[in-house]
Write an enzyme that holds these catalytic residues in place. Structure first.
Site, PDB file in Angstrom:
ATOM      1  N   LYS A  51       0.810  -1.126  -0.350  1.00 23.74           N
ATOM      2  CA  LYS A  51       0.241   0.346  -0.329  1.00 23.74           C
ATOM      3  C   LYS A  51       0.676   1.471   0.314  1.00 23.74           C
ATOM      4  O   LYS A  51       0.244   2.266  -0.739  1.00 23.74           O
ATOM      5  CB  LYS A  51      -0.940  -0.801   1.173  1.00 23.74           C
ATOM      6  CG  LYS A  51      -1.977  -0.810   1.075  1.00 23.74           C
ATOM      7  CD  LYS A  51      -2.818  -1.389   2.146  1.00 23.74           C
ATOM      8  CE  LYS A  51      -3.836  -2.206   2.119  1.00 23.74           C
ATOM      9  NZ  LYS A  51      -4.446  -2.203   3.385  1.00 23.74           N
ATOM     10  N   GLN A  95      -5.317  -1.175   9.458  1.00 26.49           N
ATOM     11  CA  GLN A  95      -4.827  -2.852   8.918  1.00 26.49           C
ATOM     12  C   GLN A  95      -5.718  -3.797  10.351  1.00 26.49           C
ATOM     13  O   GLN A  95      -5.322  -3.440  10.785  1.00 26.49           O
ATOM     14  CB  GLN A  95      -3.276  -2.604   8.716  1.00 26.49           C
ATOM     15  CG  GLN A  95      -2.794  -4.217   8.510  1.00 26.49           C
ATOM     16  CD  GLN A  95      -2.997  -4.265   6.848  1.00 26.49           C
ATOM     17  OE1 GLN A  95      -3.049  -2.962   6.094  1.00 26.49           O
ATOM     18  NE2 GLN A  95      -3.714  -4.876   6.359  1.00 26.49           N
ATOM     19  N   ASP A 118     -10.839   2.964   3.871  1.00 26.27           N
ATOM     20  CA  ASP A 118     -11.507   1.801   3.961  1.00 26.27           C
ATOM     21  C   ASP A 118     -12.709   1.024   3.809  1.00 26.27           C
ATOM     22  O   ASP A 118     -13.026   0.486   3.068  1.00 26.27           O
ATOM     23  CB  ASP A 118     -10.906   0.987   5.050  1.00 26.27           C
ATOM     24  CG  ASP A 118      -9.820   0.215   4.357  1.00 26.27           C
ATOM     25  OD1 ASP A 118     -10.000  -0.206   3.417  1.00 26.27           O
ATOM     26  OD2 ASP A 118      -9.439   0.099   5.510  1.00 26.27           O
TER      27      ASP A 118
END
Lengths: 280, 280
Positions: A51, A95, A118
């Site tokens: 990422k 995460q 997200d």
């Protein structure tokens, strides 16, 4: 005609286009994404590295905030609140998985909806259901983009989704319902899964089960989207028996190189959309 | 065995039980629901009257705030903010439809999620999707309660929903997915609607189309839930050709007396749940 939907290629196209948009910002500040990691999970380390690299490639500032495995819930909440109020940060992602002593729901809920890169917060998901969001969970977002790219019709088409997770199956179902598809969502309790799948125009497998989708699940007119990200016998693979299904269907995404690269591209797009919302 | 699912009877049972719970509050303040009405829509007047009467019956304080047809958006927002911060109010509902100059999405978004008795706010709907809510849009809530009351199995069953509205079809689909049903959501673009319906274990019609569901849509083992609330030839009716379908299926809800009374009972239950959240 090439049957394989090349997600890697299309993700690169999207990234190039995003890079150009960010370059054109000129003197303005650049978008910034913060990734929160707790502990040192091996798979997480790899995903985060990807990422951050993807951010760098398009000109988004990517920053890792790594906290100790034994951080307290209250301390983590405090840290996220500081990030929420930092005006130079556009996107915050937590995460997963989190250590078991951390309440995941409380943590993902506390990320400001205006920084929810997200697309996992309840308010984002509610707006996805209501068809009023420009932020989407990244994997469903990438799947819809792939279907649009290949000009695969959704209106009135029978779409079958295997899997009902909070980050893929359910939000994707809502997005496709809003696009006027007839959507069936299956789960591990579904009776006659094979028969239901076989009649689909579009079959999307997000079951996390290697070799689940065989030639008996598909038909000649079908588009197959493989969301599986599994390891079997040391090899990375999807949910679909690729070689035998490829011979039958109209379109199929490979693993790797299908949905995966699109997910990261869409995370970057979410971050840029959050940036634009803030700057406008 | 009686095939007809008597929603009127069950709603009364629920109301009696709620009344008892509220009576047991003793010295504490009573729950309070405020209904916001703009203008003087004929159907709205009738619905509001029913809701206020239902509140009174169970011991919830019901209050109507009626504003002029030409109220400005900004003024309405201000009024809702005052109600949001009033600690004696547990639930706020905005009676739809709103006049065309009012932005409905902005208005329903501004009602505090902690007072969202209708369950229409994005954060409530997101939590419904995530299976983390105890507040639900009232009509889907009532439907699930009816199925549970009749001990109709949901796990692995094929449920077909006709209609994908924000207040019935979509939230209901998410709720039934969370209950491990295999759910298919159809809309006006669906191909072979009849064939899809005919294979269902549970068929839920929320299309708003009189006589849509005929004997050709059903089977002997089916439960039919009729969410239609239509007027045809001056008569109130559902989506289902009741007489002919009744002969075939296992269970069916009538209109009136099926889903309708459950909706109001569930609105009251939402209000009481919001009250308890505040008081605890």
């Amino acid at each position: 005609m090439n049957k394989i939907i090349d997600g890697k290629y299309y993700a690169q196209e999207l990234n190039t286009s995003l890079k150009n948009s960010i370059e054109q910002l000129n003197k303005k500040r650049r978008p910034k994404l913060v990734i929160i990691q707790i502990g040192n999970n091996f798979a997480s380390n790899k995903y985060i590295k990807n990422k951050l690299k993807a951010c760098e490639n398009v000109g988004i500032i990517g920053e890792l905030k790594k906290y100790s495995e034994d951080i307290k819930q209250s301390e983590l909440v405090k840290q996220i609140e500081i990030l929420n109020s930092d005006l130079t940060i556009d996107g915050i992602i937590v995460q997963l998985p989190l250590p078991s002593h951390i309440n995941e729901k409380e943590i993902t809920d506390i990320v400001s909806p205006s920084k929810d890169a997200d697309g996992f917060s309840p308010i984002t998901l509610g707006n996805v259901m209501l068809n009023k969001s420009n932020i989407y969970p990244a994997t469903p977002f990438g799947i819809v983009k792939l279907l649009d790219w290949k000009k695969i019709n959704l209106i009135g088409e029978n779409v079958v989704i295997i899997g009902r997770s909070n980050i893929v199956g359910k939000p994707l179902a809502n997005m496709l319902i809003n696009r006027s598809a007839t959507v069936t969502i299956c789960n591990t309790k579904t009776k006659n899964l094979k028969d239901i799948c076989k009649k689909a125009d579009i079959l999307i497998s997000a079951a996390g089960s290697p070799n689940l989708v065989t030639k008996d699940f598909v038909n000649n007119n079908m588009t197959v989207i493989d969301v599986g990200a599994n390891f079997k016998d040391g090899k990375y693979c999807g949910d679909v028996k690729f070689e035998e299904v490829l011979k039958i269907v109209k379109y199929i995404t490979p693993v790797p190189g299908g949905v995966g690269p699109m997910t990261i591209a869409c995370l970057l797009e979410n971050t840029f959309n959050l940036y634009k919302q803030k700057e406008n």
